[in-house]
Design a protein around this motif. Structure first.
Motif, PDB file in Angstrom:
ATOM      1  N   SER A 146      51.670  34.035  49.963  1.00 58.57           N
ATOM      2  CA  SER A 146      52.024  33.188  49.023  1.00 58.57           C
ATOM      3  C   SER A 146      53.360  33.571  48.331  1.00 58.57           C
ATOM      4  O   SER A 146      54.027  32.477  47.886  1.00 58.57           O
ATOM      5  N   GLU A 147      53.795  34.937  48.649  1.00 56.18           N
ATOM      6  CA  GLU A 147      55.176  35.271  48.118  1.00 56.18           C
ATOM      7  C   GLU A 147      56.205  35.503  49.192  1.00 56.18           C
ATOM      8  O   GLU A 147      57.192  35.906  49.187  1.00 56.18           O
TER       9      GLU A 147
ATOM     10  N   SER B  95      59.001  34.273  51.423  1.00 52.99           N
ATOM     11  CA  SER B  95      60.146  33.371  51.104  1.00 52.99           C
ATOM     12  C   SER B  95      60.696  32.771  52.268  1.00 52.99           C
ATOM     13  O   SER B  95      61.366  31.835  52.252  1.00 52.99           O
ATOM     14  N   PHE B  96      60.769  33.681  53.477  1.00 51.77           N
ATOM     15  CA  PHE B  96      61.274  33.138  54.746  1.00 51.77           C
ATOM     16  C   PHE B  96      60.494  33.980  56.060  1.00 51.77           C
ATOM     17  O   PHE B  96      60.217  35.146  55.539  1.00 51.77           O
TER      18      PHE B  96
ATOM     19  N   ARG C 116      47.777  31.015  51.793  1.00 52.40           N
ATOM     20  CA  ARG C 116      48.963  29.956  51.145  1.00 52.40           C
ATOM     21  C   ARG C 116      50.288  30.422  51.674  1.00 52.40           C
ATOM     22  O   ARG C 116      51.033  30.812  51.313  1.00 52.40           O
ATOM     23  N   PRO C 117      50.219  30.130  53.126  1.00 50.69           N
ATOM     24  CA  PRO C 117      51.292  30.286  53.952  1.00 50.69           C
ATOM     25  C   PRO C 117      52.434  29.211  53.570  1.00 50.69           C
ATOM     26  O   PRO C 117      51.980  27.963  53.302  1.00 50.69           O
ATOM     27  N   PRO C 118      53.617  29.364  53.705  1.00 53.28           N
ATOM     28  CA  PRO C 118      54.678  28.351  53.337  1.00 53.28           C
ATOM     29  C   PRO C 118      54.440  27.153  54.235  1.00 53.28           C
ATOM     30  O   PRO C 118      54.193  27.326  55.368  1.00 53.28           O
ATOM     31  N   THR C 119      54.778  26.121  53.806  1.00 55.35           N
ATOM     32  CA  THR C 119      54.448  24.657  54.742  1.00 55.35           C
ATOM     33  C   THR C 119      55.184  24.983  55.747  1.00 55.35           C
ATOM     34  O   THR C 119      54.731  24.656  56.975  1.00 55.35           O
TER      35      THR C 119
END
Length: 101
Positions: A43-44, A46-47, A73-76
């Motif tokens: 979730s945190e 950023s890249f 909660r991985p980045p989309t």
């Protein structure tokens, strides 16, 4: 990388790129080595670059036993890349929207 409470996995904070690749690789190796269930809270994150994503897939595929690697909660964009990297083969990665209690 920050250990999750109870040693259940890791929380990934920041970026996975050339400057953090060795740390990422070591964290994946130690988290997935014994075959027990592992959770990565992304979730945190950023890249994550393509090499970091490939390392994640390789860690999931090489796990001993049948326990999947769960990412929370991985980045989309990471979800989309995982779909492209592994369209037909089963990868032992489970994606969750919320952290399990």
């Amino acid at each position: 990388m920050v250990p999750l409470p109870g040693g259940r996995g890791l929380r990934v904070v920041g970026a996975v790129d050339l400057s953090t690749r060795e740390i990422w690789g070591n964290a994946l190796e130690s988290a997935t080595a014994n075959g027990s269930p592992v959770r990565l809270d992304l979730s945190e994150l950023s890249f994550i670059d393509t090499r970091g994503t490939s390392m994640l897939v390789a860690a999931a595929q090489s796990r001993p036993g049948a326990a999947p690697l769960t990412i929370t909660r991985p980045p989309t964009v990471l979800r989309r890349v995982l779909t492209v990297l592994c369209p037909d083969e089963p990868v032992k990665i489970v994606i969750e929207e919320q952290e399990a209690s």
